[in-house]
Design a protein around this motif. Sequence first.
Motif, mmCIF file in Angstrom:
data_model
loop_
_atom_site.group_PDB
_atom_site.id
_atom_site.type_symbol
_atom_site.label_atom_id
_atom_site.label_comp_id
_atom_site.label_asym_id
_atom_site.label_seq_id
_atom_site.Cartn_x
_atom_site.Cartn_y
_atom_site.Cartn_z
ATOM 1 N N GLY A 1 0.721 -1.071 0.049
ATOM 2 C CA GLY A 1 -0.024 -0.023 0.065
ATOM 3 C C GLY A 1 0.675 1.133 -0.064
ATOM 4 O O GLY A 1 1.874 1.271 0.375
ATOM 5 N N THR A 2 0.355 2.255 -0.600
ATOM 6 C CA THR A 2 1.072 3.664 -0.556
ATOM 7 C C THR A 2 1.450 4.105 0.695
ATOM 8 O O THR A 2 0.487 4.014 1.566
ATOM 9 C CB THR A 2 0.114 4.707 -1.177
ATOM 10 N N GLU A 3 2.554 4.244 0.965
ATOM 11 C CA GLU A 3 2.902 4.622 2.429
ATOM 12 C C GLU A 3 2.613 6.144 2.773
ATOM 13 O O GLU A 3 3.750 7.252 2.520
ATOM 14 C CB GLU A 3 4.603 4.647 2.433
ATOM 15 N N GLN A 4 1.438 6.310 3.203
ATOM 16 C CA GLN A 4 1.057 7.743 3.565
ATOM 17 C C GLN A 4 0.960 7.828 5.162
ATOM 18 O O GLN A 4 1.118 8.950 5.722
ATOM 19 C CB GLN A 4 -0.349 7.981 3.132
ATOM 20 N N SER A 5 0.687 6.820 5.970
ATOM 21 C CA SER A 5 0.374 6.906 7.197
ATOM 22 C C SER A 5 1.288 5.675 7.958
ATOM 23 O O SER A 5 1.366 4.589 7.697
ATOM 24 C CB SER A 5 -1.109 6.754 7.559
ATOM 25 N N ILE B 1 2.465 2.416 14.240
ATOM 26 C CA ILE B 1 3.215 2.286 15.435
ATOM 27 C C ILE B 1 4.071 0.935 15.459
ATOM 28 O O ILE B 1 3.645 -0.049 15.215
ATOM 29 C CB ILE B 1 2.417 2.233 16.740
ATOM 30 N N GLY B 2 5.437 1.250 15.683
ATOM 31 C CA GLY B 2 6.172 0.402 15.537
ATOM 32 C C GLY B 2 7.083 0.164 14.313
ATOM 33 O O GLY B 2 7.948 -0.606 14.109
ATOM 34 N N GLY B 3 6.822 1.161 13.365
ATOM 35 C CA GLY B 3 7.459 1.454 11.994
ATOM 36 C C GLY B 3 6.734 0.585 11.060
ATOM 37 O O GLY B 3 6.113 -0.176 10.936
ATOM 38 N N GLY B 4 6.903 1.257 9.748
ATOM 39 C CA GLY B 4 6.485 0.810 8.436
ATOM 40 C C GLY B 4 5.404 1.757 8.297
ATOM 41 O O GLY B 4 4.864 2.542 9.434
ATOM 42 N N LYS B 5 4.828 2.015 6.985
ATOM 43 C CA LYS B 5 3.750 2.895 6.436
ATOM 44 C C LYS B 5 2.917 2.178 5.517
ATOM 45 O O LYS B 5 3.340 1.215 4.853
ATOM 46 C CB LYS B 5 4.522 4.181 6.029
ATOM 47 N N THR B 6 1.707 2.579 5.460
ATOM 48 C CA THR B 6 0.798 1.994 4.684
ATOM 49 C C THR B 6 -0.242 3.028 4.214
ATOM 50 O O THR B 6 -0.142 4.323 4.689
ATOM 51 C CB THR B 6 0.365 0.732 5.068
ATOM 52 N N THR B 7 -1.417 2.652 3.705
ATOM 53 C CA THR B 7 -2.509 3.634 3.338
ATOM 54 C C THR B 7 -3.059 4.056 4.732
ATOM 55 O O THR B 7 -3.174 3.321 5.663
ATOM 56 C CB THR B 7 -3.584 2.969 2.537
ATOM 57 N N PRO B 8 -3.846 5.200 4.539
ATOM 58 C CA PRO B 8 -4.342 5.713 5.816
ATOM 59 C C PRO B 8 -5.334 4.729 6.513
ATOM 60 O O PRO B 8 -5.445 4.636 7.663
ATOM 61 C CB PRO B 8 -4.987 7.012 5.406
ATOM 62 N N GLU B 9 -6.306 4.150 5.581
ATOM 63 C CA GLU B 9 -7.176 3.311 6.151
ATOM 64 C C GLU B 9 -6.826 2.106 6.912
ATOM 65 O O GLU B 9 -7.150 1.638 7.979
ATOM 66 C CB GLU B 9 -8.374 2.992 5.343
ATOM 67 N N ARG B 10 -5.914 1.534 6.376
ATOM 68 C CA ARG B 10 -5.075 0.438 6.824
ATOM 69 C C ARG B 10 -4.351 0.746 8.022
ATOM 70 O O ARG B 10 -4.313 -0.020 8.996
ATOM 71 C CB ARG B 10 -4.076 -0.462 5.819
ATOM 72 N N ALA B 11 -3.670 1.794 8.109
ATOM 73 C CA ALA B 11 -2.863 2.444 9.321
ATOM 74 C C ALA B 11 -3.925 2.358 10.379
ATOM 75 O O ALA B 11 -3.608 2.451 11.541
ATOM 76 C CB ALA B 11 -2.074 3.714 8.980
ATOM 77 N N ALA B 12 -5.150 3.087 10.116
ATOM 78 C CA ALA B 12 -6.079 3.233 10.915
ATOM 79 C C ALA B 12 -6.560 2.139 11.720
ATOM 80 O O ALA B 12 -6.783 1.793 12.937
ATOM 81 C CB ALA B 12 -7.528 4.037 10.567
ATOM 82 N N PHE B 13 -6.729 0.926 10.834
ATOM 83 C CA PHE B 13 -7.197 -0.217 11.555
ATOM 84 C C PHE B 13 -5.871 -0.816 12.396
ATOM 85 O O PHE B 13 -6.414 -1.240 13.319
ATOM 86 C CB PHE B 13 -7.472 -1.285 10.365
ATOM 87 N N PHE B 14 -4.721 -0.671 12.204
ATOM 88 C CA PHE B 14 -3.580 -1.359 12.754
ATOM 89 C C PHE B 14 -3.488 -0.593 14.125
ATOM 90 O O PHE B 14 -3.504 -1.366 15.205
ATOM 91 C CB PHE B 14 -2.253 -1.545 12.114
ATOM 92 N N ASN B 15 -3.337 0.622 13.983
ATOM 93 C CA ASN B 15 -3.120 1.346 15.065
ATOM 94 C C ASN B 15 -4.245 1.306 16.329
ATOM 95 O O ASN B 15 -4.142 1.189 17.254
ATOM 96 C CB ASN B 15 -2.715 2.739 15.045
ATOM 97 N N SER B 16 -5.690 1.237 15.758
ATOM 98 C CA SER B 16 -6.727 1.159 16.547
ATOM 99 C C SER B 16 -6.783 -0.377 17.219
ATOM 100 O O SER B 16 -7.413 -0.514 18.464
ATOM 101 C CB SER B 16 -8.253 1.356 15.962
ATOM 102 N N ALA B 17 -6.557 -1.344 16.410
ATOM 103 C CA ALA B 17 -6.156 -2.606 16.916
ATOM 104 C C ALA B 17 -5.338 -2.661 18.107
ATOM 105 O O ALA B 17 -5.726 -3.438 19.229
ATOM 106 C CB ALA B 17 -5.936 -3.473 16.065
ATOM 107 N N LEU B 18 -4.308 -1.856 17.884
ATOM 108 C CA LEU B 18 -3.294 -1.944 19.137
ATOM 109 C C LEU B 18 -3.854 -1.198 20.388
ATOM 110 O O LEU B 18 -3.593 -1.814 21.286
ATOM 111 C CB LEU B 18 -2.079 -0.889 18.481
ATOM 112 N N SER B 19 -4.449 -0.136 20.260
ATOM 113 C CA SER B 19 -5.034 0.444 21.475
ATOM 114 C C SER B 19 -6.249 -0.073 21.801
ATOM 115 O O SER B 19 -6.406 0.286 23.163
ATOM 116 C CB SER B 19 -5.528 2.051 21.113
ATOM 117 N N ARG B 20 -6.806 -1.067 21.119
ATOM 118 C CA ARG B 20 -8.065 -1.716 21.835
ATOM 119 C C ARG B 20 -7.665 -3.198 22.352
ATOM 120 O O ARG B 20 -8.435 -3.710 23.222
ATOM 121 C CB ARG B 20 -9.030 -1.969 20.464
ATOM 122 N N TYR B 21 -6.429 -3.517 21.926
ATOM 123 C CA TYR B 21 -6.442 -5.227 22.177
ATOM 124 C C TYR B 21 -6.161 -5.660 23.549
ATOM 125 O O TYR B 21 -6.830 -6.479 24.121
ATOM 126 C CB TYR B 21 -5.312 -5.787 21.538
#
Length: 462
Positions: A59-63, A66-86
Amino acid sequence: MTEVQELAKFVEKATLRDLSPEALEQLKIRVLDTLGVAVGALDAEPIVAIRGLLEDLGGTEQSTLIGGGKTTPERAAFFNSALSRYLDFMDAYLAKGETNHPSDNFGAVLASAESVDAGGAELLTAFAVAYQVHSRLSDVAPVRALGFDHTTQGAFAAAAAAAKAMGLPAEQIANAVAMAGTANVALRVTRTGNLSNWKGLAYPHVSKEGTWSALLASRGITGPEEVFEGNKGFKDLAGHYELDWSKENLERVTRSIIKKYNAEIHSQSALDAALKLRAEHGIDPSKIASIALTTFDVAYSIIGGGEEGDKQTVRTKEEADHSLPWMLAVALLDGELNPPQYAPERIVADDVQSLMKKVTITPDQALSDRFPDEMPAVVTVTLDDGTSYTREESAYDGFFTQPLDWEGARRKFDALTTPFTDSALRDEIAGIVHDLENHRVSELTAALAKVSTTRDAVTATV
Protein backbone atom coordinates in the motif's frame (compact mmCIF):
# COMPACT_ATOMS: atom_id res chain seq x y z
CA MET A 1 -30.19 21.31 6.57
CA THR A 2 -30.49 17.61 7.27
CA GLU A 3 -29.25 16.34 10.62
CA VAL A 4 -26.00 15.00 9.19
CA GLN A 5 -25.37 18.37 7.58
CA GLU A 6 -25.92 20.06 10.95
CA LEU A 7 -23.44 17.64 12.52
CA ALA A 8 -20.97 18.35 9.74
CA LYS A 9 -21.28 22.11 10.28
CA PHE A 10 -20.46 21.59 13.97
CA VAL A 11 -17.43 19.49 13.06
CA GLU A 12 -16.17 21.96 10.45
CA LYS A 13 -16.39 24.92 12.86
CA ALA A 14 -14.66 23.16 15.77
CA THR A 15 -11.26 24.55 16.77
CA LEU A 16 -8.81 23.86 19.55
CA ARG A 17 -9.77 27.20 21.10
CA ASP A 18 -13.20 25.70 21.88
CA LEU A 19 -11.68 23.46 24.56
CA SER A 20 -11.31 24.67 28.12
CA PRO A 21 -7.81 24.29 29.62
CA GLU A 22 -9.09 21.35 31.66
CA ALA A 23 -10.53 19.61 28.60
CA LEU A 24 -7.34 20.17 26.59
CA GLU A 25 -5.18 18.70 29.36
CA GLN A 26 -7.48 15.69 29.72
CA LEU A 27 -7.46 15.21 25.95
CA LYS A 28 -3.65 15.09 25.92
CA ILE A 29 -3.73 12.64 28.83
CA ARG A 30 -5.95 10.40 26.71
CA VAL A 31 -3.58 10.65 23.76
CA LEU A 32 -0.74 9.49 26.01
CA ASP A 33 -2.89 6.76 27.58
CA THR A 34 -4.02 5.52 24.17
CA LEU A 35 -0.46 5.37 22.88
CA GLY A 36 0.68 3.54 26.00
CA VAL A 37 -1.88 0.76 25.73
CA ALA A 38 -1.17 0.56 21.99
CA VAL A 39 2.57 0.07 22.44
CA GLY A 40 1.92 -2.47 25.18
CA ALA A 41 0.07 -4.69 22.69
CA LEU A 42 2.71 -4.75 19.95
CA ASP A 43 3.70 -8.39 20.43
CA ALA A 44 0.18 -9.79 20.94
CA GLU A 45 -0.52 -12.71 18.62
CA PRO A 46 -3.44 -11.13 16.69
CA ILE A 47 -1.46 -7.91 16.25
CA VAL A 48 1.53 -9.77 14.84
CA ALA A 49 -0.79 -11.55 12.42
CA ILE A 50 -2.36 -8.27 11.29
CA ARG A 51 1.02 -6.63 10.78
CA GLY A 52 2.08 -9.59 8.64
CA LEU A 53 -1.06 -9.24 6.54
CA LEU A 54 -0.46 -5.52 6.02
CA GLU A 55 3.15 -6.14 5.02
CA ASP A 56 1.97 -8.69 2.46
CA LEU A 57 -0.68 -6.31 1.10
CA GLY A 58 1.62 -3.31 0.89
CA GLY A 59 0.00 0.00 0.00
CA THR A 60 1.02 3.58 -0.63
CA GLU A 61 3.12 4.76 2.32
CA GLN A 62 1.09 7.67 3.66
CA SER A 63 0.47 6.84 7.31
CA THR A 64 2.72 5.32 9.97
CA LEU A 65 2.21 2.07 11.84
CA ILE A 66 3.19 2.25 15.50
CA GLY A 67 6.38 0.22 15.66
CA GLY A 68 7.48 1.19 12.16
CA GLY A 69 6.37 0.88 8.57
CA LYS A 70 3.83 2.82 6.56
CA THR A 71 0.73 2.00 4.56
CA THR A 72 -2.48 3.60 3.33
CA PRO A 73 -4.45 5.71 5.84
CA GLU A 74 -7.36 3.31 6.29
CA ARG A 75 -5.05 0.33 6.86
CA ALA A 76 -2.94 2.31 9.33
CA ALA A 77 -6.15 3.34 11.10
CA PHE A 78 -7.13 -0.31 11.46
CA PHE A 79 -3.75 -1.42 12.77
CA ASN A 80 -3.18 1.39 15.23
CA SER A 81 -6.74 1.12 16.54
CA ALA A 82 -6.26 -2.63 16.94
CA LEU A 83 -3.19 -1.89 19.05
CA SER A 84 -4.97 0.57 21.33
CA ARG A 85 -7.99 -1.75 21.69
CA TYR A 86 -6.39 -5.16 22.10
CA LEU A 87 -5.33 -5.03 25.76
CA ASP A 88 -8.76 -3.67 26.76
CA PHE A 89 -6.93 -1.12 28.90
CA MET A 90 -8.25 2.01 27.12
CA ASP A 91 -10.62 4.72 28.33
CA ALA A 92 -14.43 4.68 28.32
CA TYR A 93 -17.52 6.84 28.35
CA LEU A 94 -20.53 5.80 30.43
CA ALA A 95 -24.05 6.66 29.29
CA LYS A 96 -27.14 5.27 30.98
CA GLY A 97 -27.90 2.78 28.22
CA GLU A 98 -24.55 2.52 26.45
CA THR A 99 -20.82 2.35 27.10
CA ASN A 100 -18.24 3.23 24.49
CA HIS A 101 -14.51 3.85 24.21
CA PRO A 102 -13.86 7.18 22.47
CA SER A 103 -10.10 6.65 22.35
CA ASP A 104 -10.81 3.86 19.85
CA ASN A 105 -11.06 6.69 17.32
CA PHE A 106 -7.44 7.75 17.74
CA GLY A 107 -6.14 5.37 15.08
CA ALA A 108 -8.40 7.01 12.50
CA VAL A 109 -7.44 10.51 13.63
CA LEU A 110 -3.69 9.81 13.65
CA ALA A 111 -3.63 8.16 10.23
CA SER A 112 -5.88 10.77 8.64
CA ALA A 113 -3.98 13.72 10.10
CA GLU A 114 -0.60 12.36 9.01
CA SER A 115 -1.85 11.68 5.48
CA VAL A 116 -2.39 15.41 4.92
CA ASP A 117 0.64 16.59 6.95
CA ALA A 118 -1.58 18.16 9.59
CA GLY A 119 -0.38 19.91 12.71
CA GLY A 120 -0.90 18.70 16.25
CA ALA A 121 -3.62 21.29 16.86
CA GLU A 122 -5.64 19.80 14.00
CA LEU A 123 -5.14 16.29 15.38
CA LEU A 124 -6.25 17.32 18.87
CA THR A 125 -9.32 19.10 17.52
CA ALA A 126 -10.35 16.06 15.49
CA PHE A 127 -9.84 13.81 18.52
CA ALA A 128 -12.02 16.11 20.64
CA VAL A 129 -14.68 15.94 17.92
CA ALA A 130 -14.58 12.14 18.15
CA TYR A 131 -15.22 12.28 21.90
CA GLN A 132 -18.13 14.67 21.51
CA VAL A 133 -19.88 12.87 18.65
CA HIS A 134 -19.38 9.37 20.04
CA SER A 135 -20.42 10.32 23.57
CA ARG A 136 -23.45 12.43 22.73
CA LEU A 137 -24.90 9.86 20.33
CA SER A 138 -24.49 7.25 23.05
CA ASP A 139 -26.28 9.55 25.51
CA VAL A 140 -29.36 10.05 23.35
CA ALA A 141 -29.43 6.96 21.13
CA PRO A 142 -28.24 3.80 22.93
CA VAL A 143 -28.57 0.63 20.88
CA ARG A 144 -27.20 -2.16 23.12
CA ALA A 145 -30.64 -3.19 24.36
CA LEU A 146 -31.76 -3.49 20.73
CA GLY A 147 -29.03 -6.04 19.99
CA PHE A 148 -26.53 -3.71 18.35
CA ASP A 149 -22.96 -2.91 19.33
CA HIS A 150 -21.62 0.45 20.54
CA THR A 151 -19.46 0.59 17.43
CA THR A 152 -22.68 1.60 15.66
CA GLN A 153 -22.57 5.14 17.05
CA GLY A 154 -18.80 5.01 16.72
CA ALA A 155 -19.00 4.83 12.95
CA PHE A 156 -20.41 8.36 12.88
CA ALA A 157 -17.67 9.56 15.22
CA ALA A 158 -14.79 7.88 13.39
CA ALA A 159 -15.84 9.34 10.05
CA ALA A 160 -16.44 12.81 11.49
CA ALA A 161 -13.04 12.79 13.20
CA ALA A 162 -11.16 11.41 10.20
CA ALA A 163 -12.77 13.97 7.91
CA LYS A 164 -11.94 16.76 10.37
CA ALA A 165 -8.33 15.58 10.59
CA MET A 166 -8.11 15.68 6.80
CA GLY A 167 -9.43 19.24 6.80
CA LEU A 168 -12.48 18.43 4.66
CA PRO A 169 -15.29 21.00 4.21
CA ALA A 170 -18.73 20.49 5.76
CA GLU A 171 -20.28 18.98 2.63
CA GLN A 172 -17.67 16.25 2.46
CA ILE A 173 -17.74 15.69 6.23
CA ALA A 174 -21.48 15.08 5.95
CA ASN A 175 -21.00 12.57 3.16
CA ALA A 176 -18.27 10.73 5.07
CA VAL A 177 -20.42 10.48 8.20
CA ALA A 178 -23.44 9.37 6.19
CA MET A 179 -21.55 6.60 4.40
CA ALA A 180 -19.81 5.24 7.49
CA GLY A 181 -22.91 5.44 9.68
CA THR A 182 -25.13 3.74 7.12
CA ALA A 183 -22.73 0.90 6.40
CA ASN A 184 -21.55 -0.05 9.89
CA VAL A 185 -24.55 -1.09 11.98
CA ALA A 186 -22.97 -3.86 14.06
CA LEU A 187 -24.40 -6.79 16.01
CA ARG A 188 -23.89 -7.03 19.77
CA VAL A 189 -23.05 -10.74 19.44
CA THR A 190 -19.51 -9.34 19.12
CA ARG A 191 -19.46 -9.21 22.95
CA THR A 192 -21.81 -11.98 24.05
CA GLY A 193 -21.22 -15.68 24.68
CA ASN A 194 -17.77 -17.11 23.98
CA LEU A 195 -15.71 -14.17 22.77
CA SER A 196 -13.48 -14.18 19.70
CA ASN A 197 -10.67 -11.95 18.44
CA TRP A 198 -13.36 -9.79 16.82
CA LYS A 199 -14.20 -8.36 20.26
CA GLY A 200 -11.00 -6.37 20.03
CA LEU A 201 -11.12 -5.76 16.28
CA ALA A 202 -14.69 -4.56 15.78
CA TYR A 203 -13.80 -0.94 16.48
CA PRO A 204 -10.57 -1.00 14.48
CA HIS A 205 -12.81 -2.04 11.58
CA VAL A 206 -14.93 1.05 12.24
CA SER A 207 -11.79 3.24 12.38
CA LYS A 208 -10.79 1.83 9.01
CA GLU A 209 -14.22 2.38 7.50
CA GLY A 210 -14.52 5.89 8.93
CA THR A 211 -11.17 6.79 7.39
CA TRP A 212 -12.10 5.15 4.08
CA SER A 213 -15.41 7.02 4.01
CA ALA A 214 -13.55 10.31 4.53
CA LEU A 215 -11.21 9.44 1.68
CA LEU A 216 -14.18 8.65 -0.58
CA ALA A 217 -15.91 11.86 0.40
CA SER A 218 -12.75 13.84 -0.40
CA ARG A 219 -13.12 12.59 -3.99
CA GLY A 220 -16.74 13.66 -4.25
CA ILE A 221 -18.52 10.41 -3.31
CA THR A 222 -21.84 11.06 -1.59
CA GLY A 223 -23.77 9.28 1.16
CA PRO A 224 -27.45 9.23 2.24
CA GLU A 225 -28.23 12.82 3.24
CA GLU A 226 -30.99 11.72 5.64
CA VAL A 227 -28.97 9.00 7.35
CA PHE A 228 -30.40 10.01 10.73
CA GLU A 229 -33.99 11.14 10.16
CA GLY A 230 -34.80 9.54 6.81
CA ASN A 231 -37.03 6.58 5.99
CA LYS A 232 -35.29 3.50 7.49
CA GLY A 233 -32.57 5.77 8.87
CA PHE A 234 -30.74 5.66 12.20
CA LYS A 235 -33.68 7.06 14.14
CA ASP A 236 -35.86 4.21 12.92
CA LEU A 237 -33.35 1.90 14.60
CA ALA A 238 -32.44 3.83 17.75
CA GLY A 239 -35.73 5.68 18.31
CA HIS A 240 -36.52 9.38 18.15
CA TYR A 241 -34.21 11.74 19.99
CA GLU A 242 -33.29 15.41 19.97
CA LEU A 243 -29.70 16.56 19.54
CA ASP A 244 -28.96 20.13 18.50
CA TRP A 245 -25.39 20.20 17.23
CA SER A 246 -25.37 24.00 17.15
CA LYS A 247 -25.44 23.95 20.95
CA GLU A 248 -22.70 21.33 21.44
CA ASN A 249 -19.17 22.01 22.67
CA LEU A 250 -15.97 19.94 22.92
CA GLU A 251 -16.01 19.29 26.67
CA ARG A 252 -17.32 15.72 26.76
CA VAL A 253 -13.79 14.35 27.05
CA THR A 254 -13.82 15.48 30.70
CA ARG A 255 -16.67 13.04 31.40
CA SER A 256 -14.76 10.06 30.01
CA ILE A 257 -12.82 7.78 32.35
CA ILE A 258 -9.46 6.01 32.24
CA LYS A 259 -8.91 2.45 33.38
CA LYS A 260 -6.87 1.78 36.49
CA TYR A 261 -6.89 -1.97 35.92
CA ASN A 262 -6.48 -3.98 32.72
CA ALA A 263 -10.10 -5.07 32.72
CA GLU A 264 -13.50 -4.29 31.23
CA ILE A 265 -14.57 -0.82 32.33
CA HIS A 266 -17.56 -1.76 34.50
CA SER A 267 -15.32 -3.93 36.69
CA GLN A 268 -13.03 -1.13 37.85
CA SER A 269 -14.73 -0.19 41.14
CA ALA A 270 -15.31 -3.83 42.09
CA LEU A 271 -11.65 -4.65 41.48
CA ASP A 272 -10.63 -1.58 43.46
CA ALA A 273 -12.74 -2.74 46.40
CA ALA A 274 -11.40 -6.31 46.23
CA LEU A 275 -7.76 -5.24 46.05
CA LYS A 276 -8.18 -2.79 48.92
CA LEU A 277 -9.71 -5.57 51.04
CA ARG A 278 -6.79 -7.84 50.18
CA ALA A 279 -4.22 -5.20 51.15
CA GLU A 280 -5.95 -3.97 54.30
CA HIS A 281 -6.67 -7.39 55.80
CA GLY A 282 -3.80 -9.46 54.41
CA ILE A 283 -6.26 -11.93 52.93
CA ASP A 284 -4.81 -15.33 52.09
CA PRO A 285 -6.53 -16.34 48.83
CA SER A 286 -6.14 -20.05 49.67
CA LYS A 287 -8.45 -19.52 52.65
CA ILE A 288 -11.28 -17.77 50.78
CA ALA A 289 -14.61 -19.60 51.06
CA SER A 290 -16.67 -17.19 48.97
CA ILE A 291 -16.64 -13.83 47.19
CA ALA A 292 -19.92 -11.93 46.89
CA LEU A 293 -20.30 -8.88 44.67
CA THR A 294 -23.37 -6.68 44.59
CA THR A 295 -23.23 -4.15 41.78
CA PHE A 296 -25.15 -2.12 39.21
CA ASP A 297 -27.18 -3.82 36.48
CA VAL A 298 -24.94 -2.91 33.52
CA ALA A 299 -21.91 -4.59 35.10
CA TYR A 300 -23.99 -7.66 35.90
CA SER A 301 -25.51 -7.82 32.40
CA ILE A 302 -22.27 -7.43 30.44
CA ILE A 303 -19.56 -9.11 32.53
CA GLY A 304 -21.31 -10.69 35.52
CA GLY A 305 -23.24 -13.55 33.96
CA GLY A 306 -26.42 -11.67 33.07
CA GLU A 307 -28.02 -11.17 29.68
CA GLU A 308 -24.78 -11.33 27.69
CA GLY A 309 -23.94 -14.88 28.70
CA ASP A 310 -22.33 -17.09 31.31
CA LYS A 311 -18.95 -15.82 32.49
CA GLN A 312 -17.72 -19.03 34.13
CA THR A 313 -16.18 -20.45 30.96
CA VAL A 314 -12.88 -18.64 30.50
CA ARG A 315 -10.23 -19.95 28.13
CA THR A 316 -8.93 -16.93 26.20
CA LYS A 317 -7.82 -13.37 26.81
CA GLU A 318 -11.02 -12.03 25.25
CA GLU A 319 -13.18 -14.11 27.62
CA ALA A 320 -11.03 -13.35 30.68
CA ASP A 321 -11.20 -9.56 30.46
CA HIS A 322 -15.00 -9.76 30.14
CA SER A 323 -15.57 -12.12 33.08
CA LEU A 324 -16.06 -10.48 36.47
CA PRO A 325 -15.66 -13.80 38.32
CA TRP A 326 -12.31 -14.46 36.65
CA MET A 327 -11.07 -10.90 37.12
CA LEU A 328 -11.97 -10.81 40.81
CA ALA A 329 -10.32 -14.18 41.34
CA VAL A 330 -7.03 -13.34 39.64
CA ALA A 331 -6.86 -9.93 41.31
CA LEU A 332 -7.28 -11.45 44.77
CA LEU A 333 -4.70 -14.12 43.97
CA ASP A 334 -2.06 -11.91 42.36
CA GLY A 335 -2.73 -8.56 44.01
CA GLU A 336 -2.95 -6.85 40.61
CA LEU A 337 -4.65 -7.07 37.24
CA ASN A 338 -2.32 -6.00 34.45
CA PRO A 339 -1.23 -7.47 31.10
CA PRO A 340 0.88 -10.28 32.70
CA GLN A 341 -2.28 -11.76 34.22
CA TYR A 342 -3.52 -12.48 30.70
CA ALA A 343 -0.72 -14.87 29.83
CA PRO A 344 -2.41 -17.98 28.39
CA GLU A 345 -1.13 -20.23 31.17
CA ARG A 346 -2.35 -17.80 33.86
CA ILE A 347 -5.83 -17.58 32.37
CA VAL A 348 -6.44 -21.31 32.71
CA ALA A 349 -4.40 -21.91 35.87
CA ASP A 350 -6.10 -24.14 38.43
CA ASP A 351 -6.04 -21.60 41.27
CA VAL A 352 -7.79 -18.93 39.19
CA GLN A 353 -10.30 -21.33 37.67
CA SER A 354 -11.10 -22.74 41.13
CA LEU A 355 -11.45 -19.41 42.92
CA MET A 356 -13.68 -17.88 40.25
CA LYS A 357 -16.24 -20.63 40.95
CA LYS A 358 -16.60 -19.15 44.45
CA VAL A 359 -17.77 -15.78 43.10
CA THR A 360 -21.44 -14.82 43.12
CA ILE A 361 -22.67 -11.59 41.53
CA THR A 362 -26.00 -9.90 42.22
CA PRO A 363 -27.44 -6.78 40.60
CA ASP A 364 -29.06 -4.21 42.88
CA GLN A 365 -31.58 -1.60 41.80
CA ALA A 366 -30.43 1.03 44.28
CA LEU A 367 -26.87 0.70 43.00
CA SER A 368 -28.10 0.70 39.40
CA ASP A 369 -29.88 4.00 39.97
CA ARG A 370 -26.51 5.59 40.82
CA PHE A 371 -24.99 4.62 37.45
CA PRO A 372 -23.47 6.26 35.35
CA ASP A 373 -22.68 9.10 37.78
CA GLU A 374 -21.11 6.43 39.96
CA MET A 375 -19.95 2.83 39.50
CA PRO A 376 -21.04 1.34 42.84
CA ALA A 377 -19.82 -2.09 43.90
CA VAL A 378 -19.97 -3.88 47.26
CA VAL A 379 -17.51 -6.76 47.69
CA THR A 380 -17.64 -9.24 50.57
CA VAL A 381 -14.87 -11.81 51.02
CA THR A 382 -15.62 -14.62 53.44
CA LEU A 383 -12.87 -16.90 54.72
CA ASP A 384 -13.04 -20.58 55.64
CA ASP A 385 -13.24 -19.72 59.35
CA GLY A 386 -16.32 -17.56 58.78
CA THR A 387 -14.57 -14.19 58.96
CA SER A 388 -16.00 -11.71 56.47
CA TYR A 389 -14.67 -8.43 55.11
CA THR A 390 -16.81 -5.96 53.14
CA ARG A 391 -15.96 -2.83 51.19
CA GLU A 392 -17.92 -0.54 48.88
CA GLU A 393 -16.38 1.60 46.14
CA SER A 394 -18.24 3.86 43.74
CA ALA A 395 -15.32 5.46 41.89
CA TYR A 396 -11.55 5.11 41.54
CA ASP A 397 -8.49 7.08 40.44
CA GLY A 398 -9.20 7.75 36.77
CA PHE A 399 -12.98 8.12 37.12
CA PHE A 400 -14.26 11.50 35.96
CA THR A 401 -14.85 12.58 39.57
CA GLN A 402 -11.22 11.66 40.37
CA PRO A 403 -9.51 12.50 37.05
CA LEU A 404 -6.08 11.19 36.27
CA ASP A 405 -3.39 13.87 36.13
CA TRP A 406 -0.42 13.99 33.76
CA GLU A 407 1.94 12.36 36.25
CA GLY A 408 -0.45 9.45 36.78
CA ALA A 409 -0.90 9.06 33.04
CA ARG A 410 2.85 9.08 32.56
CA ARG A 411 3.31 6.31 35.15
CA LYS A 412 0.84 4.10 33.31
CA PHE A 413 2.42 4.96 29.96
CA ASP A 414 5.90 4.10 31.21
CA ALA A 415 4.77 0.82 32.74
CA LEU A 416 3.18 -0.32 29.47
CA THR A 417 5.85 0.91 27.07
CA THR A 418 9.09 0.12 28.93
CA PRO A 419 9.47 -3.35 27.34
CA PHE A 420 9.40 -1.72 23.88
CA THR A 421 11.22 1.59 24.41
CA ASP A 422 14.17 3.17 26.17
CA SER A 423 13.77 6.11 28.54
CA ALA A 424 14.84 8.65 25.92
CA LEU A 425 12.14 7.54 23.49
CA ARG A 426 9.51 7.52 26.24
CA ASP A 427 10.48 11.08 27.14
CA GLU A 428 10.39 12.10 23.49
CA ILE A 429 6.90 10.71 22.86
CA ALA A 430 5.47 12.09 26.10
CA GLY A 431 7.08 15.48 25.50
CA ILE A 432 5.58 15.77 22.03
CA VAL A 433 2.13 14.74 23.27
CA HIS A 434 2.08 17.26 26.13
CA ASP A 435 2.95 20.07 23.70
CA LEU A 436 1.25 18.57 20.68
CA GLU A 437 -0.40 21.75 19.45
CA ASN A 438 3.09 23.11 18.77
CA HIS A 439 4.29 20.06 16.80
CA ARG A 440 3.53 18.50 13.43
CA VAL A 441 1.81 15.14 13.50
CA SER A 442 4.76 13.78 11.52
CA GLU A 443 7.01 14.46 14.53
CA LEU A 444 4.82 12.24 16.70
CA THR A 445 4.59 9.46 14.12
CA ALA A 446 8.35 9.56 13.54
CA ALA A 447 8.84 8.90 17.25
CA LEU A 448 6.22 6.14 17.26
CA ALA A 449 7.97 4.46 14.34
CA LYS A 450 11.06 4.02 16.52
CA VAL A 451 9.23 1.83 19.05
CA SER A 452 10.40 -1.77 19.00
CA THR A 453 7.87 -4.44 18.07
CA THR A 454 9.74 -7.01 20.15
CA ARG A 455 9.37 -7.08 23.92
CA ASP A 456 12.58 -6.28 25.86
CA ALA A 457 14.54 -5.85 22.60
CA VAL A 458 15.57 -2.34 23.64
CA THR A 459 16.83 -3.49 27.02
CA ALA A 460 18.67 -6.41 25.47
CA THR A 461 20.62 -4.16 23.10
CA VAL A 462 21.66 -1.53 25.66
